[in-house]
Design an enzyme around this catalytic site. Structure first.
Site, short mmCIF file in Angstrom:
data_model
loop_
_atom_site.label_atom_id
_atom_site.label_comp_id
_atom_site.label_asym_id
_atom_site.label_seq_id
_atom_site.Cartn_x
_atom_site.Cartn_y
_atom_site.Cartn_z
N TRP A 66 0.81 -1.19 0.12
CA TRP A 66 -0.10 0.07 0.08
C TRP A 66 0.84 1.21 -0.11
O TRP A 66 0.34 2.33 0.04
CB TRP A 66 -0.92 -0.12 1.29
CG TRP A 66 -2.16 -1.08 1.18
CD1 TRP A 66 -2.37 -1.84 -0.17
CD2 TRP A 66 -2.92 -1.52 2.10
NE1 TRP A 66 -3.29 -2.79 0.33
CE2 TRP A 66 -4.02 -2.60 1.46
CE3 TRP A 66 -3.31 -1.34 3.52
CZ2 TRP A 66 -4.90 -3.18 2.16
CZ3 TRP A 66 -4.18 -1.86 4.26
CH2 TRP A 66 -5.01 -2.84 3.63
N HIS A 81 12.97 -2.20 -1.05
CA HIS A 81 12.00 -1.71 -2.16
C HIS A 81 12.96 -0.70 -3.19
O HIS A 81 13.33 0.15 -2.69
CB HIS A 81 10.60 -1.21 -1.93
CG HIS A 81 9.79 -1.00 -3.13
ND1 HIS A 81 9.94 -0.06 -3.73
CD2 HIS A 81 8.79 -1.84 -3.34
CE1 HIS A 81 8.71 -0.11 -4.46
NE2 HIS A 81 8.25 -1.22 -4.31
N GLU A 105 11.45 -7.11 -9.14
CA GLU A 105 10.76 -5.88 -9.59
C GLU A 105 11.45 -4.85 -10.67
O GLU A 105 12.34 -4.24 -9.93
CB GLU A 105 10.11 -5.07 -8.35
CG GLU A 105 9.28 -5.85 -7.37
CD GLU A 105 8.42 -4.80 -6.85
OE1 GLU A 105 7.24 -5.22 -6.77
OE2 GLU A 105 8.81 -3.92 -6.08
N SER A 149 3.53 -3.22 -12.06
CA SER A 149 2.39 -2.93 -12.81
C SER A 149 1.67 -4.26 -13.03
O SER A 149 0.96 -4.66 -14.09
CB SER A 149 2.60 -2.60 -14.31
OG SER A 149 3.31 -1.14 -13.91
#
Ligand code: PGA
Length: 253
Positions: free
Chosen positions: A12, A95, A167, A214
């Site tokens: 989130w 991340h 990612e 995505s």
């Protein structure tokens, strides 16, 4: 490679405050399914409220970062122990947004992974190449370096787990994602570098590789169909219930 129930992790980011996180968690708490395992990763300040909502749910809780020390004078940092205390089972580490905006390095990521495991959390290690690295053909080198440095000297006990999220930086939030064949290849590169670090049994039983960037209701099946992909990390498509519910429905089909 044995196919497991896919893991769907909702990141989130810094998109939802406490009331919005509580609301969304309430809508998702009954959304567990025999077809997937679901994890939600709200912001730090929303963790306690979301944990209350998910108390009797099969949906699991994760944080978006942790610090590498257990306790001490580290103003503003959050201990992995505290995350465990409030009910987290997972923590996202490294991340690309943290690498990019906070300057998180492979060394920091390595120490955080170690602390997460020591604290009983499952680390979700994020790796991936930038657009320039992709264009220059250095994707594989980037992945091997990130994985090797993040996991250097890490011991994974038989009952511990690590998730690696591939990612590509250019795919995050862009609406673009690699061709599934490219994801399959990237995952093979990651997997191969894991065999150089850990015993084969650990690679096979304790480490999962998932894809993020995505992911949407329209493309999720093409990623989950890959035989070396055990789940997805979803950002944008997880911020709003309707969109996320569609994505979950696509997995249940
Ligand atoms: P995205 O984000 O789904 O919006 O691309 C993924 C992530 O950052 O984990």
């Amino acid at each position: 490679m044995e196919k497991q129930k896919p893991l769907i992790i909702a990141n989130w980011k810094m998109k939802l405050g406490v009331p919005e996180s509580r609301d969304l968690a309430n809508k998702l708490k009954g959304k567990s399914s025999p077809n997937y395992n679901l994890v939600v990763c709200p912001s730090f300040v929303s963790l306690t409220e979301v944990a209350k909502v998910l108390k009797t749910s099969k949906v699991k809780l994760g944080a978006q970062d942790c610090f590498w020390e257990k306790q001490g004078s580290y103003t503003g940092e959050v201990s992995a122990t505290y995350l465990k205390e409030v009910g987290c089972d997972y923590v996202i580490i490294g991340h690309s947004e943290r690498r990019q905006y906070i300057g998180e390095t492979d060394t920091m990521v390595n120490k955080k992974i170690d602390m997460a495991l020591q604290s009983g959390l499952i680390p979700i290690l994020c790796v991936g190449e930038t657009f320039d690295q992709k264009v220059s053909g250095s994707r594989d080198t980037v992945l091997i370096n990130q994985v090797t440095r993040a996991l250097e000297s890490i011991n994974i006990a038989i009952d511990e787990k690590i998730i690696i999220a591939y990612e590509p930086v250019w795919a995050i939030g862009s609406g673009q994602s690699p061709d599934p064949v490219d994801i399959w290849n990237a995952h093979q590169v990651i997997r191969q570098s894991l065999f150089d670090i850990f015993p084969a049994t650990i690679v096979k039983n304790s480490i999962s590789i998932i894809y993020g960037g995505s992911v949407s209701a329209n493309n999720i099946a093409s990623f989950l169909n890959l035989d070396n992909t055990q789940g997805v990390l979803v950002g944008t498509a997880s911020f709003e219930y309707g969109t996320f519910e569609q994505l979950l429905r696509a997995v249940n089909k």
